[in-house]
Motif scaffolding. Structure first.
Motif, PDB file in Angstrom:
ATOM      1  N   PHE A  10       0.814  -1.216   0.000  1.00 41.57           N
ATOM      2  CA  PHE A  10       0.000   0.000   0.000  1.00 41.57           C
ATOM      3  C   PHE A  10       0.844   1.261   0.000  1.00 41.57           C
ATOM      4  CE2 PHE A  10      -2.621  -3.494   1.076  1.00 41.57           C
ATOM      5  CZ  PHE A  10      -3.672  -3.275   0.201  1.00 41.57           C
ATOM      6  N   GLU A  11       2.066   1.146   0.481  1.00 37.53           N
ATOM      7  CA  GLU A  11       2.982   2.274   0.325  1.00 37.53           C
ATOM      8  C   GLU A  11       3.334   2.439  -1.151  1.00 37.53           C
ATOM      9  OE1 GLU A  11       5.925   1.219   3.199  1.00 37.53           O
ATOM     10  OE2 GLU A  11       4.797   2.165   4.824  1.00 37.53           O
ATOM     11  N   ILE A  12       3.522   1.323  -1.830  1.00 37.29           N
ATOM     12  CA  ILE A  12       3.826   1.369  -3.263  1.00 37.29           C
ATOM     13  C   ILE A  12       2.618   1.864  -4.056  1.00 37.29           C
ATOM     14  CG2 ILE A  12       4.245  -0.132  -5.263  1.00 37.29           C
ATOM     15  CD1 ILE A  12       6.228  -1.646  -3.311  1.00 37.29           C
ATOM     16  N   ARG A  13       1.447   1.394  -3.666  1.00 39.18           N
ATOM     17  CA  ARG A  13       0.225   1.851  -4.340  1.00 39.18           C
ATOM     18  C   ARG A  13       0.088   3.378  -4.200  1.00 39.18           C
ATOM     19  NH1 ARG A  13      -5.865  -0.162  -4.801  1.00 39.18           N
ATOM     20  NH2 ARG A  13      -6.820   1.886  -4.744  1.00 39.18           N
ATOM     21  N   ALA A  14       0.351   3.885  -3.014  1.00 43.47           N
ATOM     22  CA  ALA A  14       0.243   5.332  -2.778  1.00 43.47           C
ATOM     23  C   ALA A  14       1.266   6.094  -3.617  1.00 43.47           C
ATOM     24  CB  ALA A  14       0.436   5.633  -1.295  1.00 43.47           C
ATOM     25  N   TRP A  51      -8.328   6.651 -22.578  1.00 43.49           N
ATOM     26  CA  TRP A  51      -8.234   5.250 -22.120  1.00 43.49           C
ATOM     27  C   TRP A  51      -8.534   5.151 -20.633  1.00 43.49           C
ATOM     28  CZ3 TRP A  51      -4.546   5.883 -18.469  1.00 43.49           C
ATOM     29  CH2 TRP A  51      -3.494   6.787 -18.717  1.00 43.49           C
ATOM     30  N   GLY A  52      -8.738   3.913 -20.180  1.00 42.89           N
ATOM     31  CA  GLY A  52      -8.913   3.623 -18.756  1.00 42.89           C
ATOM     32  C   GLY A  52      -7.945   2.530 -18.349  1.00 42.89           C
ATOM     33  N   LEU A  53      -7.300   2.756 -17.232  1.00 48.87           N
ATOM     34  CA  LEU A  53      -6.281   1.821 -16.727  1.00 48.87           C
ATOM     35  C   LEU A  53      -6.756   1.274 -15.391  1.00 48.87           C
ATOM     36  CD1 LEU A  53      -3.300   0.741 -16.180  1.00 48.87           C
ATOM     37  CD2 LEU A  53      -2.725   3.082 -15.543  1.00 48.87           C
ATOM     38  N   GLY A  54      -6.659  -0.020 -15.208  1.00 53.32           N
ATOM     39  CA  GLY A  54      -7.035  -0.625 -13.932  1.00 53.32           C
ATOM     40  C   GLY A  54      -5.943  -0.411 -12.898  1.00 53.32           C
ATOM     41  N   GLY A  55      -6.236   0.418 -11.895  1.00 48.93           N
ATOM     42  CA  GLY A  55      -5.220   0.773 -10.894  1.00 48.93           C
ATOM     43  C   GLY A  55      -4.691  -0.432 -10.138  1.00 48.93           C
ATOM     44  N   GLU A  56      -5.591  -1.300  -9.725  1.00 52.19           N
ATOM     45  CA  GLU A  56      -5.160  -2.491  -8.976  1.00 52.19           C
ATOM     46  C   GLU A  56      -4.355  -3.436  -9.862  1.00 52.19           C
ATOM     47  OE1 GLU A  56      -8.233  -1.265  -8.727  1.00 52.19           O
ATOM     48  OE2 GLU A  56      -8.238  -0.601  -6.630  1.00 52.19           O
ATOM     49  N   ARG A  57      -4.757  -3.499 -11.141  1.00 52.04           N
ATOM     50  CA  ARG A  57      -4.001  -4.368 -12.049  1.00 52.04           C
ATOM     51  C   ARG A  57      -2.585  -3.842 -12.273  1.00 52.04           C
ATOM     52  NH1 ARG A  57      -7.878  -6.954 -16.717  1.00 52.04           N
ATOM     53  NH2 ARG A  57      -9.125  -8.164 -15.258  1.00 52.04           N
ATOM     54  N   LEU A  58      -2.459  -2.526 -12.249  1.00 53.41           N
ATOM     55  CA  LEU A  58      -1.122  -1.952 -12.388  1.00 53.41           C
ATOM     56  C   LEU A  58      -0.251  -2.350 -11.191  1.00 53.41           C
ATOM     57  CD1 LEU A  58       0.857  -0.145 -13.925  1.00 53.41           C
ATOM     58  CD2 LEU A  58      -0.164   1.840 -12.779  1.00 53.41           C
ATOM     59  N   VAL A  59      -0.816  -2.220  -9.996  1.00 49.30           N
ATOM     60  CA  VAL A  59      -0.062  -2.606  -8.788  1.00 49.30           C
ATOM     61  C   VAL A  59       0.247  -4.102  -8.810  1.00 49.30           C
ATOM     62  CG1 VAL A  59      -0.150  -2.764  -6.265  1.00 49.30           C
ATOM     63  CG2 VAL A  59      -1.066  -0.742  -7.419  1.00 49.30           C
ATOM     64  N   MET A  60      -0.756  -4.877  -9.194  1.00 48.62           N
ATOM     65  CA  MET A  60      -0.615  -6.331  -9.206  1.00 48.62           C
ATOM     66  C   MET A  60       0.510  -6.789 -10.144  1.00 48.62           C
ATOM     67  SD  MET A  60      -3.590  -8.897 -10.512  1.00 48.62           S
ATOM     68  CE  MET A  60      -3.417 -10.678 -10.446  1.00 48.62           C
ATOM     69  N   THR A  61       0.513  -6.231 -11.367  1.00 50.95           N
ATOM     70  CA  THR A  61       1.531  -6.654 -12.336  1.00 50.95           C
ATOM     71  C   THR A  61       2.905  -6.094 -11.965  1.00 50.95           C
ATOM     72  OG1 THR A  61       0.853  -4.803 -13.759  1.00 50.95           O
ATOM     73  CG2 THR A  61      -0.042  -6.964 -14.262  1.00 50.95           C
ATOM     74  N   MET A  62       2.904  -4.880 -11.416  1.00 53.24           N
ATOM     75  CA  MET A  62       4.154  -4.255 -10.996  1.00 53.24           C
ATOM     76  C   MET A  62       4.872  -5.100  -9.944  1.00 53.24           C
ATOM     77  SD  MET A  62       4.129  -0.404  -9.536  1.00 53.24           S
ATOM     78  CE  MET A  62       4.113   0.640 -10.954  1.00 53.24           C
ATOM     79  N   LEU A  63       4.084  -5.668  -9.023  1.00 49.57           N
ATOM     80  CA  LEU A  63       4.667  -6.388  -7.892  1.00 49.57           C
ATOM     81  C   LEU A  63       4.571  -7.905  -8.043  1.00 49.57           C
ATOM     82  CD1 LEU A  63       3.391  -4.119  -4.986  1.00 49.57           C
ATOM     83  CD2 LEU A  63       5.561  -4.023  -6.235  1.00 49.57           C
ATOM     84  N   GLY A  64       4.008  -8.354  -9.150  1.00 54.36           N
ATOM     85  CA  GLY A  64       3.885  -9.797  -9.352  1.00 54.36           C
ATOM     86  C   GLY A  64       2.961 -10.459  -8.340  1.00 54.36           C
ATOM     87  N   LEU A  65       1.913  -9.753  -7.908  1.00 57.37           N
ATOM     88  CA  LEU A  65       0.986 -10.337  -6.939  1.00 57.37           C
ATOM     89  C   LEU A  65       0.142 -11.416  -7.617  1.00 57.37           C
ATOM     90  CD1 LEU A  65      -0.313  -7.010  -5.312  1.00 57.37           C
ATOM     91  CD2 LEU A  65       1.575  -8.467  -4.536  1.00 57.37           C
ATOM     92  N   ASP A  66      -0.132 -12.476  -6.887  1.00 57.39           N
ATOM     93  CA  ASP A  66      -0.912 -13.580  -7.457  1.00 57.39           C
ATOM     94  C   ASP A  66      -2.398 -13.263  -7.486  1.00 57.39           C
ATOM     95  OD1 ASP A  66       1.289 -15.186  -7.862  1.00 57.39           O
ATOM     96  OD2 ASP A  66       1.184 -16.053  -5.847  1.00 57.39           O
ATOM     97  N   ASN A  67      -2.832 -12.411  -6.578  1.00 53.24           N
ATOM     98  CA  ASN A  67      -4.258 -12.145  -6.460  1.00 53.24           C
ATOM     99  C   ASN A  67      -4.484 -10.645  -6.354  1.00 53.24           C
ATOM    100  OD1 ASN A  67      -6.989 -11.930  -5.452  1.00 53.24           O
ATOM    101  ND2 ASN A  67      -6.839 -14.108  -4.962  1.00 53.24           N
ATOM    102  N   ILE A  68      -5.399 -10.134  -7.159  1.00 55.84           N
ATOM    103  CA  ILE A  68      -5.637  -8.689  -7.197  1.00 55.84           C
ATOM    104  C   ILE A  68      -6.153  -8.167  -5.859  1.00 55.84           C
ATOM    105  CG2 ILE A  68      -8.052  -8.765  -8.024  1.00 55.84           C
ATOM    106  CD1 ILE A  68      -7.153  -6.459 -10.007  1.00 55.84           C
TER     107      ILE A  68
END
Length: 434
Positions: free
Chosen positions: A134-138, A402-419
């Motif tokens: 969440f620090e990275i998301r911010a 365009w529209g960008l999925g914010g959570e998907r950006l964080v997810m792919t950036m950090l390699g998270l398995d679950n959004i």
RNA sequence: GCCCGGGUGGUGUAGUGGCCCAUCAUACAACCCUGUCACGGUUGUGACGCGGGUUCAAAUCCCGCCUCGGGCGCCA
């Protein structure tokens, strides 16, 4: 408490008051240690039983883990302490005692499963590696805002309670608005388009979107954060340029300003900013390349949407962020403009991360008569969208976005398995609380 | 919406019909231990999602329900 010292700032030689959570207690017999944790880090408090006030020792060693305490004492340099310093307490107060049976273990010795973690998100976020997301998301949001400002965008906020959906019907959450039927907004699409026709010309919005799809996957949410961009007097190519700029800026911001958080996730070495000039593949090239991988049982033909398996095969093949352009008009929504030379082709594009779709965009249909036709072709009633179509009669510039999925950006950036990992309190098919 | 797979102490797990008064770790309680850094040691506490069925015998097999996860479709 106002004068508390953050644990990271405790300097040998000072007498300080720190406040935080009891992370761990280690009783070695004659000597015992209590580790106090706050947002800045952890510090060890030393209890020498024979040499200290009995009440103080009693308070210090009978406290339950995760209780909130203040400790006042002298900070001493001590090479045997985990951080090189420790506090010799003079006073300790328990501000809030914690129940001994914790629903999960914030010290991380025993893992908890995601549903358990989400049910107890407050405790889950006491773990450094969870907090770091969440620090990275911010930081991502901060650098995205800054990049939009550098592109001369104005930040806007559009309604989340609306009378009609973006694309009509079924996937909206219905609500009652003073006795009238209304919906939670699925996308700011139509409103941001109206804004490029206003004096603002170029806008962005970061806000929630709501989708009532009953999907149950690790990459969908029913409430998500959409990062939207829309600009007058640009085409889809200009929109892709802006998209690339925003995504790269998000990575750069995190790389520069969120080093501690990346370290907490063990990603300080592997985190890399994507190379600029993302490849732009046409839809035709994309299906040919997918077919050439041989990963799909059935070959794709013109007009097919890309199946998840195909997206992954192509992602592995390309190996970086890439755009897919020139989608067939028939599988893109009415507000996407057709290619001027071939109306079978649209100006729509997607930005793909190798594992996931991140962005959907295109040049918009700004001609009133074409727009009305488009509604009819998709079986929508233009009357219901009159608030929108009407403004196309009073001078609507050519525009794209365009529209960008914010959570998907964080997810792919950090390699998270679950959004869900990228949202504090995710809303999904099964989860409405906390 | 369609299709899979799970639910065992506070947490995470082992256990595919009796041999196991349910395993291990962690947590919690008590005791021992003066430098831990996943401290260590001894003892103890604590669980088979709910309801029904099969069986001499069920955590284990069957049915229903609740609940969670995953795949697909669709999308951001």
């Amino acid at each position: 408490m106002e004068s508390r010292t953050r644990t990271a700032d405790a300097t040998p030689g000072e007498t300080v008051t720190v406040a935080g959570w009891v992370h761990e207690i280690r009783d070695l017999g004659g000597i015992a240690f209590v580790i106090v944790r706050d947002n800045s880090g952890k510090i060890q408090v030393k209890f020498e039983k024979d040499e200290m006030d009995e009440d103080l020792v009693e308070t210090g060693l009978n406290v339950q883990r995760e209780s909130v305490v203040t400790v006042t004492g002298a900070v001493e340099e001590e090479e045997r302490a985990p951080t090189g310093v420790e506090i010799v307490p003079e006073e300790m107060e328990v501000l809030s005692a914690a129940d001994p049976e914790l629903p999960l273990d914030p010290s991380g010795k025993v893992d908890a499963e995601l549903p358990t973690r989400l049910d107890n998100r407050t405790l889950d976020l006491r773990k450094d590696e969870v907090k770091a997301i969440f620090e990275i998301r911010a930081e991502m949001l901060r650098s995205v805002r800054e990049a939009f400002r550098n592109l001369d965008c104005t930040e806007i906020n559009t309604p989340k309670i609306v009378a009609t959906g973006t694309e009509g019907g079924t996937e909206l959450f219905p609500i009652t608005y003073f006795g009238e039927e209304a919906f939670m907004n699925q996308s700011p699409q139509l409103f941001k388009q109206l804004m490029v026709g206003s004096g603002l010309e170029r806008v962005f919005e970061i806000g929630p979107i709501f989708r009532a799809e009953e999907h149950n996957t690790p990459r969908h949410l029913n409430e998500a954060t959409s990062i939207d961009f829309e600009s007058a007097f640009i085409d889809e190519s200009g929109a892709m340029d802006a998209c690339e700029e925003i995504v790269v800026s998000a990575y750069e911001g995190v790389a520069e300003n969120a080093q501690d958080a990346l370290e907490a996730l063990g990603m300080e070495d592997e985190f890399t900013v994507p190379e600029r000039d993302f490849p732009r593949l046409t839809y035709q090239e994309a299906i040919e390349r997918i077919n050439a991988t041989g990963e799909l049982d059935e070959q794709l033909v013109w007009g097919d949407d890309l199946p998840t398996e195909g997206e992954r095969a192509l992602g592995d093949d390309v190996g970086q962020h890439y755009f897919i352009t020139e989608w067939p008009s028939e599988i893109k929504p009415f507000y996407i403009k057709d290619n001027d030379d071939d109306e079978e082709l649209s100006t729509g594009f997607d930005l793909m991360h190798p594992r996931l779709e991140l962005v959907s965009g295109g040049q918009r249909e700004h001609r009133h008569d074409h727009l009305i036709e488009g509604f009819e072709q998709q079986g929508l009633d233009p009357e219901a969208f009159e608030y929108y179509t009407k403004m196309f009669r009073y001078g609507m510039p050519p525009h794209a976005g365009w529209g960008l999925g914010g959570e998907r950006l964080v997810m792919t950036m950090l390699g998270l398995d679950n959004i869900r990992e990228a949202v504090l309190f995710p809303r999904d098919r099964q989860r409405l609380s906390p």
